[in-house]
Design a protein around this motif. Structure first.
Motif, PDB file in Angstrom:
ATOM      1  N   LEU A 236      65.215   6.959  -6.793  1.00 43.69           N
ATOM      2  CA  LEU A 236      65.802   8.293  -6.840  1.00 43.69           C
ATOM      3  C   LEU A 236      65.642   8.842  -8.265  1.00 43.69           C
ATOM      4  CD1 LEU A 236      67.504  10.243  -5.051  1.00 43.69           C
ATOM      5  CD2 LEU A 236      69.536   9.233  -6.110  1.00 43.69           C
TER       6      LEU A 236
ATOM      7  N   GLU B 275      63.552  12.092  -9.873  1.00 47.24           N
ATOM      8  CA  GLU B 275      64.234  13.078 -10.720  1.00 47.24           C
ATOM      9  C   GLU B 275      63.584  13.161 -12.098  1.00 47.24           C
ATOM     10  OE1 GLU B 275      68.766  12.580  -8.873  1.00 47.24           O
ATOM     11  OE2 GLU B 275      68.234  11.652 -10.799  1.00 47.24           O
TER      12      GLU B 275
ATOM     13  N   SER C 105      61.191   2.863   1.528  1.00 50.22           N
ATOM     14  CA  SER C 105      62.326   3.405   0.776  1.00 50.22           C
ATOM     15  C   SER C 105      61.911   4.028  -0.557  1.00 50.22           C
ATOM     16  CB  SER C 105      63.410   2.332   0.588  1.00 50.22           C
ATOM     17  OG  SER C 105      62.945   1.298  -0.250  1.00 50.22           O
TER      18      SER C 105
ATOM     19  N   TYR D  16      60.871   7.594   0.342  1.00 50.31           N
ATOM     20  CA  TYR D  16      62.008   8.464   0.646  1.00 50.31           C
ATOM     21  C   TYR D  16      62.760   8.817  -0.631  1.00 50.31           C
ATOM     22  CZ  TYR D  16      61.474   7.013   5.552  1.00 50.31           C
ATOM     23  OH  TYR D  16      60.994   6.771   6.807  1.00 50.31           O
ATOM     24  N   ASP D  17      63.045   7.798  -1.438  1.00 56.50           N
ATOM     25  CA  ASP D  17      63.897   8.012  -2.618  1.00 56.50           C
ATOM     26  C   ASP D  17      63.210   8.878  -3.670  1.00 56.50           C
ATOM     27  OD1 ASP D  17      65.813   6.584  -1.356  1.00 56.50           O
ATOM     28  OD2 ASP D  17      65.628   4.770  -2.573  1.00 56.50           O
ATOM     29  N   ARG D  18      61.902   8.638  -3.874  1.00 56.73           N
ATOM     30  CA  ARG D  18      61.199   9.469  -4.873  1.00 56.73           C
ATOM     31  C   ARG D  18      61.154  10.918  -4.405  1.00 56.73           C
ATOM     32  NH1 ARG D  18      56.384   5.085  -6.516  1.00 56.73           N
ATOM     33  NH2 ARG D  18      57.908   3.416  -6.850  1.00 56.73           N
ATOM     34  N   LEU D  19      60.938  11.118  -3.101  1.00 55.83           N
ATOM     35  CA  LEU D  19      60.938  12.482  -2.544  1.00 55.83           C
ATOM     36  C   LEU D  19      62.322  13.117  -2.697  1.00 55.83           C
ATOM     37  CD1 LEU D  19      59.752  14.836  -0.922  1.00 55.83           C
ATOM     38  CD2 LEU D  19      60.212  13.555   1.186  1.00 55.83           C
ATOM     39  N   ARG D  20      63.372  12.348  -2.439  1.00 56.41           N
ATOM     40  CA  ARG D  20      64.719  12.881  -2.545  1.00 56.41           C
ATOM     41  C   ARG D  20      65.031  13.243  -4.005  1.00 56.41           C
ATOM     42  NH1 ARG D  20      70.204  10.641  -2.042  1.00 56.41           N
ATOM     43  NH2 ARG D  20      69.330   8.550  -2.060  1.00 56.41           N
ATOM     44  N   GLY D  21      64.615  12.377  -4.933  1.00 64.25           N
ATOM     45  CA  GLY D  21      64.811  12.669  -6.356  1.00 64.25           C
ATOM     46  C   GLY D  21      64.085  13.952  -6.750  1.00 64.25           C
TER      47      GLY D  21
ATOM     48  N   ARG E 165      63.326  16.483  -4.719  1.00 61.22           N
ATOM     49  CA  ARG E 165      64.036  17.632  -4.119  1.00 61.22           C
ATOM     50  C   ARG E 165      65.333  17.931  -4.870  1.00 61.22           C
ATOM     51  NH1 ARG E 165      61.687  19.528   0.353  1.00 61.22           N
ATOM     52  NH2 ARG E 165      60.580  18.120   1.760  1.00 61.22           N
ATOM     53  N   ASP E 166      66.063  16.872  -5.232  1.00 61.92           N
ATOM     54  CA  ASP E 166      67.328  17.064  -5.966  1.00 61.92           C
ATOM     55  C   ASP E 166      67.089  17.788  -7.288  1.00 61.92           C
ATOM     56  OD1 ASP E 166      68.550  15.734  -3.935  1.00 61.92           O
ATOM     57  OD2 ASP E 166      69.097  13.943  -5.102  1.00 61.92           O
TER      58      ASP E 166
END
Lengths: 340, 340
Positions: B166, B170, B193, B196-201, B203-204
């Motif tokens: 994540l 970011e 995972s 998913y986490d790198r993409l979520r970071g 987007r955040d």
């Protein structure tokens, strides 16, 4: 979740009205069991989802279905790709690979070999970092067959699988001669058979074309692997400081060649115009470098495949005359050795 | 050469006038043996150069002194470096690593896990390529402790060691925003995972700066590892074909970033002037590329060390609440993301 390991050979034997020895022989692939019985046993094993206990089986048969692999450095892409290709072959025959890394340290290598032999392996595969023959000899237990790869001890009557490094040296040097270079240097490794053979190939090619090799045109280095770029940079600085500097350099591997190119451009010279540079290993990133790097490809995946097949052979027939398998290399030309 | 294995526990017990059980307990490090007896036994073992038979010892103690390691691809430098670092920790505690590669194929992974469990390992370490939780669950034998690394299943109560992905997402995105880019795309991985986490970071970080992420600015790809350059090249072509193309791209890893840069320059655009590009992994060759590549370093050697220590803990104390250890990443800036 029910553990399938609860099913024993005894249960299968009782179900089929055969002896435990018969079931065990089928499991071990013993050929003196009739085809029909073999099929019945295998069918019943499958129905019961029988999982052989490998440890017990190892003690009973003297086999561990395990191959020991000792590499000097797993991070070097050559050894990683070799291990991957080898594992692929062994997986198909239900053999596992126990991996050990010596970190290029002869003492760690000795420890790792002892641990592997003590643990029980069917074959030992090793790219040894021992500097000489005698050290390696002491390690054997005279029971476990072994196979050298990448690094040979020419006077040891052992199985060997590697690239034809004499040809690697000749091919690289002939290519540099072919693009019109005459003052050719070599950044060489130390104390391993690929180092000796690539240097010998270099010298042979130069001699054949009646080109001189001044003593200081060969720079012998340690640490060619993990920090090869730094090693190559420093070795190249020595060549650049010579009164008559080379117009081409054959480097032991691609990482040292990358360092040599960096030193050349840092000195205000151009690659390939002022100095042509070739490496060995044909790494996947060679196309994307500042100066795309020419290289000798020594067919790593093929080496791993051949070593895997020979290891399987040695499992079932440990006593056979040493095989010496050399894979011929290929030349891959990129911008770093384009003709002027 | 005499094989040291010929010395048996029985011999040592007889020499010292103690029971075989006592000698065996000393060997296993059992604490209910008096200090003096322990010393005498160890001294005699040393004198006789006693080499425990690991197979027999495994059957007796239920331990194999072996750790199973399943990686999706050994040739990817991340897994090679992780394996090297892990082996270093385990070697010091006389544990061997059995290595298996799944080739990113869930079926091969299942086979390899079954083989490892059947063979007997004390701990299983795995970066799983199973697309979902259920598939992984079926593999366990509920006896062998396991540890996930690199790839997590968030709803599985399991030990996990990995980078803080994540934070990776970011950090990369905030860096691109920090050099003044506003239209930022992401070349993403699939079904793991870290993806998913790198993409979520990503987007955040974009949301926090109130920057839009058009749907077609995220290109999800397979095969990020061995031929990542090809994958990155093709993904970047999609981003370049958009009516309003991005002015910066965060790539899942360094090999895809290298391919993305190649596609950008092939289209007549400049990196970083027209499009800034950052990868992840901080490969040793990043400095030497045509455009030196900025990257997020996720501390691979540190991950391997931590995983090795946790694996040793699990060997002696298999029953403990799941640990979730995330290593924070660091930013390494090179030419590919210099400010305009």
């Amino acid at each position: 979740m029910m553990l399938a390991m609860a099913v024993r050979l005894k249960d299968i034997a009782r179900d089929l009205g055969v002896s435990v020895v018969t079931v065990s022989k089928v499991l071990r692939g013993n050929s003196d069991i009739g085809e029909e019985t073999r099929k019945r046993v295998l069918k019943r094993m499958k129905e019961l989802n029988y999982q052989p206990n490998m440890l017990a089986r190892g003690l009973a048969s003297g086999k561990t279905y395990t191959v020991g692999l000792v590499v000097p450095d797993l991070v070097h892409p050559f050894f990683a790709e070799f291990a991957k290709s080898l594992s692929g072959v062994l997986r198909k025959s239900h053999r596992a690979v126990i991996l050990a890394s010596s970190e290029e340290d002869p003492e760690i290598e000795r420890q790792e070999i002892r641990t592997l032999l003590r643990r029980g392996i069917d074959v030992l595969l090793i790219a040894s970092c021992q500097p000489n023959l005698r050290n390696f000899y002491e390690l054997g237990d005279e029971r476990t067959p072994y196979l050298l790869f990448d690094r040979n001890f020419p006077h040891l009557a052992a199985h060997f699988v590697g690239s034809n490094d004499l040809m690697v040296g000749e091919m690289a040097t002939n290519h540099l001669i072919g693009i019109g270079r005459k003052r050719i240097g070599h950044i060489a490794g130390r104390n391993t058979s690929p180092s000796y053979d690539r240097l010998r190939g270099f010298r042979d090619a130069m001699a054949e074309h009646r080109l001189p090799v001044p003593e200081d045109y060969v720079v012998v280095c340690d640490h060619m692997e993990e920090r090869g770029d730094k090693t190559g940079y420093e070795a190249m600085q020595k060549l650049l400081a010579l009164k008559e500097r080379p117009d081409a350099v054959f480097c032991y591997n691609d990482m040292t060649a990358i360092g040599a190119i960096a030193a050349t451009t840092a000195a205000g010279l151009r690659v390939p115009e002022d100095i042509a540079i070739i490496g060995c290993g044909n790494m996947p990133y060679n196309d994307y470098l500042k100066v795309p790097l020419s290289s000798i490809d020594h067919g790593t995946a093929e080496l791993g495949r051949i070593a895997g097949e020979l290891a399987l052979e040695l499992t079932s027939h440990p006593e056979q005359p040493p095989k010496n398998i050399l894979v011929p290399p290929t030349l891959v030309v990129r911008a770093s050795t384009l003709p002027r």
